[in-house]
Scaffold this active site. Structure first.
Site, PDB file in Angstrom:
ATOM      1  N   ASP A  94      43.059   2.756   0.121  1.00 53.49           N
ATOM      2  CA  ASP A  94      44.379   2.530   0.701  1.00 53.49           C
ATOM      3  C   ASP A  94      44.755   3.724   1.563  1.00 53.49           C
ATOM      4  OD1 ASP A  94      44.828   0.074  -0.399  1.00 53.49           O
ATOM      5  OD2 ASP A  94      46.460   0.690  -1.735  1.00 53.49           O
ATOM      6  N   ARG A 134      58.046  -4.803   3.899  1.00 54.94           N
ATOM      7  CA  ARG A 134      57.568  -5.760   2.896  1.00 54.94           C
ATOM      8  C   ARG A 134      58.257  -7.079   3.172  1.00 54.94           C
ATOM      9  NH1 ARG A 134      54.442  -5.494  -1.269  1.00 54.94           N
ATOM     10  NH2 ARG A 134      54.574  -3.236  -1.326  1.00 54.94           N
ATOM     11  N   GLU A 143      51.756   1.867   1.767  1.00 54.14           N
ATOM     12  CA  GLU A 143      50.400   1.465   2.171  1.00 54.14           C
ATOM     13  C   GLU A 143      50.507   0.769   3.523  1.00 54.14           C
ATOM     14  OE1 GLU A 143      48.319  -1.390  -0.400  1.00 54.14           O
ATOM     15  OE2 GLU A 143      47.270  -2.061   1.394  1.00 54.14           O
ATOM     16  N   ASN A 201      44.333  -0.865   4.659  1.00 56.62           N
ATOM     17  CA  ASN A 201      43.318  -0.685   3.622  1.00 56.62           C
ATOM     18  C   ASN A 201      41.955  -0.990   4.188  1.00 56.62           C
ATOM     19  OD1 ASN A 201      43.139  -3.412   3.702  1.00 56.62           O
ATOM     20  ND2 ASN A 201      43.854  -3.767   1.627  1.00 56.62           N
ATOM     21  N   ARG A 261      53.363 -14.286   2.599  1.00 56.98           N
ATOM     22  CA  ARG A 261      53.301 -14.006   1.157  1.00 56.98           C
ATOM     23  C   ARG A 261      54.711 -14.072   0.589  1.00 56.98           C
ATOM     24  NH1 ARG A 261      49.056  -8.914   0.556  1.00 56.98           N
ATOM     25  NH2 ARG A 261      47.463  -9.817   1.898  1.00 56.98           N
ATOM     26  N   GLU A 264      57.063 -12.582  -1.353  1.00 54.92           N
ATOM     27  CA  GLU A 264      57.210 -11.253  -1.961  1.00 54.92           C
ATOM     28  C   GLU A 264      58.380 -11.178  -2.931  1.00 54.92           C
ATOM     29  OE1 GLU A 264      55.184  -8.734  -1.845  1.00 54.92           O
ATOM     30  OE2 GLU A 264      53.971  -8.931  -0.043  1.00 54.92           O
ATOM     31  N   CYS A 305      40.490 -12.869   5.961  1.00 51.32           N
ATOM     32  CA  CYS A 305      39.045 -12.884   5.696  1.00 51.32           C
ATOM     33  C   CYS A 305      38.508 -14.180   5.067  1.00 51.32           C
ATOM     34  CB  CYS A 305      38.616 -11.653   4.909  1.00 51.32           C
ATOM     35  SG  CYS A 305      39.494 -11.415   3.362  1.00 51.32           S
ATOM     36  N   GLU A 336      42.749  -8.358  11.150  1.00 49.95           N
ATOM     37  CA  GLU A 336      41.801  -8.131  10.062  1.00 49.95           C
ATOM     38  C   GLU A 336      40.375  -8.128  10.567  1.00 49.95           C
ATOM     39  OE1 GLU A 336      42.340 -10.036   6.280  1.00 49.95           O
ATOM     40  OE2 GLU A 336      40.339  -9.399   5.619  1.00 49.95           O
ATOM     41  N   ARG A 394      53.604  -2.592   9.171  1.00 52.39           N
ATOM     42  CA  ARG A 394      53.443  -1.371   8.375  1.00 52.39           C
ATOM     43  C   ARG A 394      53.107  -0.176   9.272  1.00 52.39           C
ATOM     44  NH1 ARG A 394      52.175  -2.597   2.585  1.00 52.39           N
ATOM     45  NH2 ARG A 394      53.674  -4.272   2.196  1.00 52.39           N
ATOM     46  N   CYS A 408      36.238  -5.849   4.493  1.00 51.16           N
ATOM     47  CA  CYS A 408      37.284  -6.114   5.465  1.00 51.16           C
ATOM     48  C   CYS A 408      38.307  -4.997   5.439  1.00 51.16           C
ATOM     49  CB  CYS A 408      37.970  -7.443   5.170  1.00 51.16           C
ATOM     50  SG  CYS A 408      38.767  -7.470   3.555  1.00 51.16           S
TER      51      CYS A 408
HETATM   52  P1  ATP Z   1      51.146  -3.901  -1.277  1.00 47.28           P
HETATM   53  O1  ATP Z   1      50.513  -3.199  -2.445  1.00 47.28           O
HETATM   54  O2  ATP Z   1      51.963  -3.031  -0.395  1.00 47.28           O
HETATM   55  O3  ATP Z   1      51.799  -5.196  -1.645  1.00 47.28           O
HETATM   56  P2  ATP Z   1      48.771  -5.287  -0.839  1.00 47.28           P
HETATM   57  O4  ATP Z   1      47.805  -4.522  -1.662  1.00 47.28           O
HETATM   58  O5  ATP Z   1      49.341  -6.547  -1.326  1.00 47.28           O
HETATM   59  O6  ATP Z   1      49.934  -4.315  -0.364  1.00 47.28           O
HETATM   60  P3  ATP Z   1      46.681  -6.095   0.855  1.00 47.28           P
HETATM   61  O7  ATP Z   1      46.517  -7.433   0.262  1.00 47.28           O
HETATM   62  O8  ATP Z   1      45.715  -5.044   0.557  1.00 47.28           O
HETATM   63  O9  ATP Z   1      48.125  -5.528   0.568  1.00 47.28           O
HETATM   64  O10 ATP Z   1      46.842  -6.315   2.422  1.00 47.28           O
HETATM   65  C1  ATP Z   1      46.372  -5.387   3.370  1.00 47.28           C
HETATM   66  C2  ATP Z   1      47.414  -4.962   4.352  1.00 47.28           C
HETATM   67  O11 ATP Z   1      48.298  -6.010   4.727  1.00 47.28           O
HETATM   68  C3  ATP Z   1      48.329  -3.881   3.830  1.00 47.28           C
HETATM   69  O12 ATP Z   1      47.726  -2.619   3.958  1.00 47.28           O
HETATM   70  C4  ATP Z   1      49.504  -4.027   4.754  1.00 47.28           C
HETATM   71  O13 ATP Z   1      49.221  -3.389   5.987  1.00 47.28           O
HETATM   72  C5  ATP Z   1      49.591  -5.510   4.989  1.00 47.28           C
HETATM   73  N1  ATP Z   1      50.579  -6.174   4.124  1.00 47.28           N
HETATM   74  C6  ATP Z   1      50.362  -6.693   2.903  1.00 47.28           C
HETATM   75  N2  ATP Z   1      51.488  -7.246   2.397  1.00 47.28           N
HETATM   76  C7  ATP Z   1      52.441  -7.084   3.343  1.00 47.28           C
HETATM   77  C8  ATP Z   1      53.823  -7.448   3.415  1.00 47.28           C
HETATM   78  N3  ATP Z   1      54.422  -8.101   2.436  1.00 47.28           N
HETATM   79  N4  ATP Z   1      54.508  -7.110   4.518  1.00 47.28           N
HETATM   80  C9  ATP Z   1      53.887  -6.465   5.526  1.00 47.28           C
HETATM   81  N5  ATP Z   1      52.600  -6.098   5.523  1.00 47.28           N
HETATM   82  C10 ATP Z   1      51.864  -6.400   4.447  1.00 47.28           C
HETATM   83 ZN    ZN Z   2      40.288  -9.277   3.581  1.00 47.84          ZN
HETATM   84 MG    MG Z   3      51.112  -7.043  -2.184  1.00 45.33          MG
END
Ligand code: ATP
Ligand code: ZN
Ligand code: MG
Length: 501
Positions: free
Chosen positions: A414, A344, A432, A435, A333, A335, A303, A352, A467, A460
């Protein structure tokens, strides 16, 4: 609030002979200040005139910032002395600046911030700055420092409280086909291979086809029916965009940073090339000589760049609500310890959708999105899942709308799936997989986006393909014969894949 500032002006020549004039000027300025800010008690006082220096003390109670008075005095005094005596102001030195203010709750532990000492006594905090430059005052750092202190104390109270979570809706229980970790099974079957670097995967034909099917379902069942149009954005995001969205201060430890070469001049690279040829190793010292400090990172969410594309634009009412989505930019990211399977990862594929429109348009759209998403998870995936608010009401613009199950205008919902391999429904953590947010005018303001007439809001939704796939496979298994008919109609059979000897 109480402000206490000590500073001195340095002039281009000795001012001791015009002491009387100087005192008159300051006392006029003081009267002026009191008149303008009579509700706040403010006082400017000279405490010394010495050679070419004027030492001042400004104290105020309330919201008036003495440093603004200081800058105003510099302007008018400069003009007056210039005209009358041909004396100019060389510089301002701020030796000491104390700011006292009250907090709602007392700090639980010591607070520290850059540029200042912070002391606290009960709910009373004092910030002490020393030797501050004029530039520093002009840049509004002071107010941001006060804000940072307040945020830090608030965070001390949130810490350890866990995240906010309030259930909105739950599907019925569904009997899972199996209770294995799909990633491990797919690795064994050769559908998946751990990627060449941390948290990345190589998706062989079977799982690649499943991910693409997820994408097709999201587009055909959710986005196209609601009128979303595809855009294609860059996945390299310059820091100035993240500065505006707040990501840079929010998650600097989660980005993958992008460094450009400082030059493509082969001569500059010659030594690195030669070293590589001879040693067959990477000389990082040599490499660093030709790399610039990162000014960008890899997409974290799609976004920000979409908002950037509308920066400063006025949108025609005809185009509202704007409904667009990106499915091309890969997200990265860091992680770290949280990595697990393909759910993850450090590199993932998302669609998006971003929406910009009036409050009514977006609340209406949220209903429709929820309806379409529900259709996918209930009728096509036959999933066991639930929805929850994850933004506390007190952080958001609240207000009841039609459907009683939704009590917030803005905030994030979520979508979570039960993962049988993780244990019981009650005790295990659900995943999750999606979202959906409405964010009010936060990004609209940050990027100065306007409409002809309407007040704009935006939001967004993050559709994580890995996932979606892993939530589905964790409940429905890897045998296509056992998949629900809705999904089978999208994916009749798996690709043959590759056999290894
Ligand atoms: P989480 O709490 O699981 O780390 P997040 O709150 O960081 O998720 P958002 O930033 O809200 O995730 O991102 C929106 C979407 O992106 C999530 O619903 C998921 O589908 C996807 N997503 C986020 N982080 C990851 C990741 N590390 N691996 C795979 N998919 C991801
Ligand atoms: Zn966004
Ligand atoms: Mg996260």
């Amino acid at each position: 609030m109480r402000f206490d500032l000590e500073a001195h002006f340095t002039f281009s020549s000795d001012i001791s002979s015009i002491k009387k004039d100087m005192e008159k000027f300051i006392s006029d300025a003081n009267e002026d200040l009191i008149k303008k800010h009579y509700k706040e008690i403010a006082n400017i006082e000279i405490f010394k005139i010495e050679k070419n220096s004027l030492f001042l003390n400004i104290v105020s109670y309330g919201n008036f910032r003495p440093h603004n008075a200081l800058l105003q005095i510099k302007n008018s005094l400069g003009k007056e002395l210039g005209k009358k005596y041909h004396i100019g102001i060389r510089e301002i030195d701020i030796h000491d600046y104390k700011i006292e203010f009250g907090l709602e709750q007392k700090p639980l532990k010591d607070i520290s911030i850059p540029f200042a000492k912070v002391k606290s006594k009960g709910k009373q905090v004092t910030i002490i700055l020393q030797n501050v430059s004029e530039e520093f005052l002009r840049r509004n750092y002071i107010d941001r420092m006060i804000k940072v202190v307040k945020e830090k104390v608030e965070n001390q109270y949130y810490e350890g409280k866990g995240e906010f979570w309030e259930s909105i809706w739950e599907s019925e229980e569904k009997k899972p086909i199996w209770a294995k970790d799909p990633t491990e099974e797919m690795v064994d079957l050769g559908w998946l291979k751990q990627g060449p670097t941390k948290g990345k995967w190589f998706y062989r034909p079977q799982i690649a086809a499943i991910l693409r099917t997820m994408e097709e379902i999201a587009i055909n069942e959710v986005l196209k029916p609601l009128g979303f149009q595809e855009i294609i954005e860059s996945y390299v995001v310059p820091f100035d965009i993240w500065l505006k969205t707040g990501h840079l201060e929010g998650m600097p430890g989660e980005f993958y940073y992008v460094a450009e070469p400082t030059t493509r001049d082969v001569e500059k690279w010659q030594r690195f090339i030669d070293l590589t040829k001879i040693t067959k190793e990477i000389s990082f010292d040599e490499l660093n000589k030709n790399l610039s400090t990162p000014h960008a990172g890899i997409c974290y969410a799609q976004c920000p760049v979409i908002y950037w594309s509308f920066k400063g634009k006025t949108i025609s009412e005809k185009s509202l609500p704007i409904l667009v989505y990106d499915k091309t930019a890969v997200s990265a990211r860091y992680e770290s310890g949280g990595r697990h399977g393909i759910e993850r990862v450090d590199e993932f594929h998302r669609i998006e959708p971003v929406y910009i429109g009036t409050r009514e348009q977006l609340l209406n759209l949220r209903e429709k999105l929820l309806e379409r998403y529900k259709h996918v998870f209930n009728n096509i995936f036959d999933l066991e899942w639930r929805m929850a608010w994850v933004t506390p009401w007190y952080m958001q613009q609240a207000g009841k709308i039609g459907d009683d199950s939704i009590q917030q205008d803005t905030g994030t919902i979520d979508f979570e799936a039960y993962m049988p391999y993780r244990g019981s429904r009650k005790e295990s953590e659900w995943l999750e997989f999606l979202n959906l947010s409405i964010l009010g005018d936060k990004y609209i303001k940050a990027f100065n986006i306007k409409a002809q007439k309407s007040e704009l809001w935006s939001g967004c939704s993050g559709i994580g393909l890995e996932r979606w796939a892993i939530a589905f496979l964790a409940q429905k298994g890897l045998d296509p014969k056992k998949w629900p008919p809705g999904f089978k109609s999208y994916m009749k059979e798996l690709p043959k894949g590759i056999e290894f000897l």
